[in-house]
Design a protein around this motif. Sequence first.
Motif, PDB file in Angstrom:
ATOM      1  N   ILE A 112       0.834  -1.211   0.000  1.00 34.74           N
ATOM      2  CA  ILE A 112       0.000   0.000   0.000  1.00 34.74           C
ATOM      3  C   ILE A 112       0.868   1.260   0.000  1.00 34.74           C
ATOM      4  CG2 ILE A 112      -1.636   1.342   1.373  1.00 34.74           C
ATOM      5  CD1 ILE A 112      -2.816  -1.381   2.292  1.00 34.74           C
ATOM      6  N   TYR A 113       1.890   1.286   0.822  1.00 37.03           N
ATOM      7  CA  TYR A 113       2.748   2.474   0.891  1.00 37.03           C
ATOM      8  C   TYR A 113       3.625   2.605  -0.372  1.00 37.03           C
ATOM      9  CZ  TYR A 113       1.288   2.887   5.740  1.00 37.03           C
ATOM     10  OH  TYR A 113       0.545   3.032   6.887  1.00 37.03           O
ATOM     11  N   ALA A 114       3.936   1.476  -0.986  1.00 34.76           N
ATOM     12  CA  ALA A 114       4.655   1.546  -2.259  1.00 34.76           C
ATOM     13  C   ALA A 114       3.782   2.180  -3.343  1.00 34.76           C
ATOM     14  CB  ALA A 114       5.100   0.150  -2.686  1.00 34.76           C
ATOM     15  N   LEU A 115       2.500   1.852  -3.360  1.00 35.83           N
ATOM     16  CA  LEU A 115       1.588   2.484  -4.305  1.00 35.83           C
ATOM     17  C   LEU A 115       1.436   3.984  -4.027  1.00 35.83           C
ATOM     18  CD1 LEU A 115      -1.229  -0.244  -4.558  1.00 35.83           C
ATOM     19  CD2 LEU A 115       0.505   0.340  -6.275  1.00 35.83           C
ATOM     20  N   GLN A 116       1.441   4.339  -2.746  1.00 32.43           N
ATOM     21  CA  GLN A 116       1.383   5.765  -2.413  1.00 32.43           C
ATOM     22  C   GLN A 116       2.608   6.515  -2.968  1.00 32.43           C
ATOM     23  OE1 GLN A 116       1.715   6.673   1.760  1.00 32.43           O
ATOM     24  NE2 GLN A 116       0.643   8.640   1.525  1.00 32.43           N
ATOM     25  N   ARG A 117       3.778   5.912  -2.855  1.00 36.19           N
ATOM     26  CA  ARG A 117       4.987   6.546  -3.380  1.00 36.19           C
ATOM     27  C   ARG A 117       4.937   6.654  -4.902  1.00 36.19           C
ATOM     28  NH1 ARG A 117      10.297   7.295  -1.692  1.00 36.19           N
ATOM     29  NH2 ARG A 117      11.284   8.622  -3.282  1.00 36.19           N
ATOM     30  N   ILE A 118       4.443   5.617  -5.560  1.00 36.41           N
ATOM     31  CA  ILE A 118       4.330   5.666  -7.021  1.00 36.41           C
ATOM     32  C   ILE A 118       3.341   6.749  -7.444  1.00 36.41           C
ATOM     33  CG2 ILE A 118       3.629   4.368  -9.057  1.00 36.41           C
ATOM     34  CD1 ILE A 118       4.564   1.833  -7.615  1.00 36.41           C
ATOM     35  N   MET A 119       2.252   6.890  -6.677  1.00 32.49           N
ATOM     36  CA  MET A 119       1.251   7.891  -7.001  1.00 32.49           C
ATOM     37  C   MET A 119       1.824   9.305  -6.905  1.00 32.49           C
ATOM     38  SD  MET A 119      -2.640   8.079  -5.505  1.00 32.49           S
ATOM     39  CE  MET A 119      -2.056   8.053  -3.805  1.00 32.49           C
ATOM     40  N   LYS A 120       2.764   9.539  -5.997  1.00 39.26           N
ATOM     41  CA  LYS A 120       3.406  10.849  -5.876  1.00 39.26           C
ATOM     42  C   LYS A 120       4.459  11.070  -6.964  1.00 39.26           C
ATOM     43  CE  LYS A 120       2.727  11.362  -0.885  1.00 39.26           C
ATOM     44  NZ  LYS A 120       3.395  11.519   0.439  1.00 39.26           N
ATOM     45  N   ASP A 121       5.130   9.998  -7.368  1.00 44.39           N
ATOM     46  CA  ASP A 121       6.168  10.140  -8.404  1.00 44.39           C
ATOM     47  C   ASP A 121       5.582  10.279  -9.797  1.00 44.39           C
ATOM     48  OD1 ASP A 121       8.059   9.938  -6.412  1.00 44.39           O
ATOM     49  OD2 ASP A 121       8.448   7.793  -6.747  1.00 44.39           O
ATOM     50  N   SER A 122       4.454   9.652 -10.052  1.00 45.65           N
ATOM     51  CA  SER A 122       3.830   9.686 -11.370  1.00 45.65           C
ATOM     52  C   SER A 122       2.373  10.097 -11.198  1.00 45.65           C
ATOM     53  CB  SER A 122       3.936   8.318 -12.056  1.00 45.65           C
ATOM     54  OG  SER A 122       3.310   8.332 -13.311  1.00 45.65           O
ATOM     55  N   HIS A 123       2.111  11.388 -11.399  1.00 51.83           N
ATOM     56  CA  HIS A 123       0.752  11.891 -11.166  1.00 51.83           C
ATOM     57  C   HIS A 123      -0.248  11.320 -12.152  1.00 51.83           C
ATOM     58  CE1 HIS A 123       2.113  14.661  -8.096  1.00 51.83           C
ATOM     59  NE2 HIS A 123       3.001  15.220  -8.917  1.00 51.83           N
ATOM     60  N   ARG A 124       0.177  11.003 -13.345  1.00 52.92           N
ATOM     61  CA  ARG A 124      -0.780  10.474 -14.315  1.00 52.92           C
ATOM     62  C   ARG A 124      -1.215   9.060 -13.971  1.00 52.92           C
ATOM     63  NH1 ARG A 124       2.226   9.023 -19.999  1.00 52.92           N
ATOM     64  NH2 ARG A 124       3.694   7.459 -19.218  1.00 52.92           N
ATOM     65  N   ASP A 125      -0.474   8.366 -13.083  1.00 50.14           N
ATOM     66  CA  ASP A 125      -0.878   7.028 -12.643  1.00 50.14           C
ATOM     67  C   ASP A 125      -1.741   7.073 -11.388  1.00 50.14           C
ATOM     68  OD1 ASP A 125       0.487   5.725 -14.695  1.00 50.14           O
ATOM     69  OD2 ASP A 125       2.378   5.813 -13.599  1.00 50.14           O
ATOM     70  N   GLN A 126      -2.009   8.272 -10.891  1.00 55.97           N
ATOM     71  CA  GLN A 126      -2.802   8.375  -9.651  1.00 55.97           C
ATOM     72  C   GLN A 126      -4.206   7.801  -9.817  1.00 55.97           C
ATOM     73  OE1 GLN A 126      -2.535  12.005  -7.303  1.00 55.97           O
ATOM     74  NE2 GLN A 126      -4.773  12.066  -7.095  1.00 55.97           N
ATOM     75  N   PRO A 127      -4.953   8.079 -10.914  1.00 52.74           N
ATOM     76  CA  PRO A 127      -6.293   7.480 -11.010  1.00 52.74           C
ATOM     77  C   PRO A 127      -6.277   5.954 -10.944  1.00 52.74           C
ATOM     78  CG  PRO A 127      -6.038   9.225 -12.622  1.00 52.74           C
ATOM     79  CD  PRO A 127      -4.694   8.984 -12.037  1.00 52.74           C
ATOM     80  N   THR A 128      -5.309   5.311 -11.586  1.00 47.77           N
ATOM     81  CA  THR A 128      -5.223   3.848 -11.573  1.00 47.77           C
ATOM     82  C   THR A 128      -4.931   3.334 -10.176  1.00 47.77           C
ATOM     83  OG1 THR A 128      -4.432   3.851 -13.850  1.00 47.77           O
ATOM     84  CG2 THR A 128      -4.032   1.871 -12.550  1.00 47.77           C
ATOM     85  N   ILE A 129      -3.976   3.964  -9.496  1.00 49.29           N
ATOM     86  CA  ILE A 129      -3.611   3.508  -8.145  1.00 49.29           C
ATOM     87  C   ILE A 129      -4.758   3.755  -7.168  1.00 49.29           C
ATOM     88  CG2 ILE A 129      -2.018   3.904  -6.241  1.00 49.29           C
ATOM     89  CD1 ILE A 129       0.131   4.529  -8.323  1.00 49.29           C
ATOM     90  N   ALA A 130      -5.448   4.905  -7.331  1.00 47.45           N
ATOM     91  CA  ALA A 130      -6.583   5.194  -6.438  1.00 47.45           C
ATOM     92  C   ALA A 130      -7.687   4.153  -6.619  1.00 47.45           C
ATOM     93  CB  ALA A 130      -7.116   6.595  -6.729  1.00 47.45           C
ATOM     94  N   ASN A 131      -7.939   3.734  -7.877  1.00 47.71           N
ATOM     95  CA  ASN A 131      -8.944   2.693  -8.101  1.00 47.71           C
ATOM     96  C   ASN A 131      -8.521   1.370  -7.472  1.00 47.71           C
ATOM     97  OD1 ASN A 131     -10.926   4.134  -9.578  1.00 47.71           O
ATOM     98  ND2 ASN A 131      -9.641   4.043 -11.414  1.00 47.71           N
ATOM     99  N   VAL A 132      -7.220   1.060  -7.531  1.00 45.43           N
ATOM    100  CA  VAL A 132      -6.724  -0.184  -6.933  1.00 45.43           C
ATOM    101  C   VAL A 132      -6.934  -0.160  -5.419  1.00 45.43           C
ATOM    102  CG1 VAL A 132      -4.655  -1.534  -6.469  1.00 45.43           C
ATOM    103  CG2 VAL A 132      -5.105  -0.691  -8.771  1.00 45.43           C
ATOM    104  N   LEU A 133      -6.595   0.962  -4.781  1.00 42.51           N
ATOM    105  CA  LEU A 133      -6.748   1.057  -3.321  1.00 42.51           C
ATOM    106  C   LEU A 133      -8.219   1.049  -2.910  1.00 42.51           C
ATOM    107  CD1 LEU A 133      -3.982   3.706  -2.489  1.00 42.51           C
ATOM    108  CD2 LEU A 133      -3.899   1.222  -2.149  1.00 42.51           C
ATOM    109  N   ALA A 134      -9.074   1.720  -3.720  1.00 42.46           N
ATOM    110  CA  ALA A 134     -10.508   1.700  -3.394  1.00 42.46           C
ATOM    111  C   ALA A 134     -11.058   0.282  -3.493  1.00 42.46           C
ATOM    112  CB  ALA A 134     -11.260   2.639  -4.332  1.00 42.46           C
ATOM    113  N   ALA A 135     -10.646  -0.474  -4.499  1.00 45.85           N
ATOM    114  CA  ALA A 135     -11.093  -1.861  -4.631  1.00 45.85           C
ATOM    115  C   ALA A 135     -10.545  -2.711  -3.492  1.00 45.85           C
ATOM    116  CB  ALA A 135     -10.651  -2.419  -5.978  1.00 45.85           C
ATOM    117  N   TYR A 136      -9.324  -2.424  -3.073  1.00 47.07           N
ATOM    118  CA  TYR A 136      -8.738  -3.183  -1.956  1.00 47.07           C
ATOM    119  C   TYR A 136      -9.535  -2.937  -0.679  1.00 47.07           C
ATOM    120  CZ  TYR A 136      -5.299  -4.884   1.377  1.00 47.07           C
ATOM    121  OH  TYR A 136      -4.673  -5.581   2.395  1.00 47.07           O
TER     122      TYR A 136
END
Length: 224
Positions: free
Chosen positions: A145-169
């Motif tokens: 989960i925290y690795a996805l948070q770091r990726i979301m900060k490094d790549s803003h265009r991947d934030q919607p995908t990561i947010a959907n993954v965390l919401a599904a989780y």
Amino acid sequence: MRRQRRSRPGPTSVRPPDVADYQQPNTEPNPNPPPETTASPENAGAQVSSVRLPEDDPARQARQRGLDWARRIELGTVVVAAVVGLAGLWYSNVQTQQANEQMRQANQQARDDRTLAKEGQITDRYTAAVGNLGEDKIDVRLGGIYALQRIMKDSHRDQPTIANVLAAYIRTHADKPSEKGQDVSADVHAALAVLATRDTAYDDTFAPSSASYGSPASNSAPHR
């Protein structure tokens, strides 16, 4: 008888002869008069041609031709030097433009390579993080989960995908019993905290109310 003396003439003033006394007008006709010449164009041309002007001197003309050739050679040398100089400037300009274009292409290629390398690293990190979400141990899932948070900060265009993954989780793990009597498990709480602290300016297509249920691993990978 007395001799009778002869009287001698006394001194008289003698006038020196004048030049005019010796010049007498010539009244006699010239027996051989010069032939009369008529002023005709042919005679005038013959007289002019018989007189050699200074400009018609062969030596002078030769010197003049030599000076003309020297001036022509000098002028030709100047023109050739100017043409060579202009050609050198044009060639230098072309070489500079080609060098600048090659440098620009090299810089663009280097940027593209860095972008591809970064995107490849992000994809690898995303794949590893999502894989950790399916582990049995909660600490491994927290790491994902925290690795996805770091990726979301490094790549803003991947934030919607990561947010959907965390919401599904969250939706798939919220109904599971928590450990030690807690209302919400630590991994679900961590996923909620990541979604709550995200920068909503980069949500793009993400909408928490329309997030799909299901396994986190089934969601699409980040953009490449």
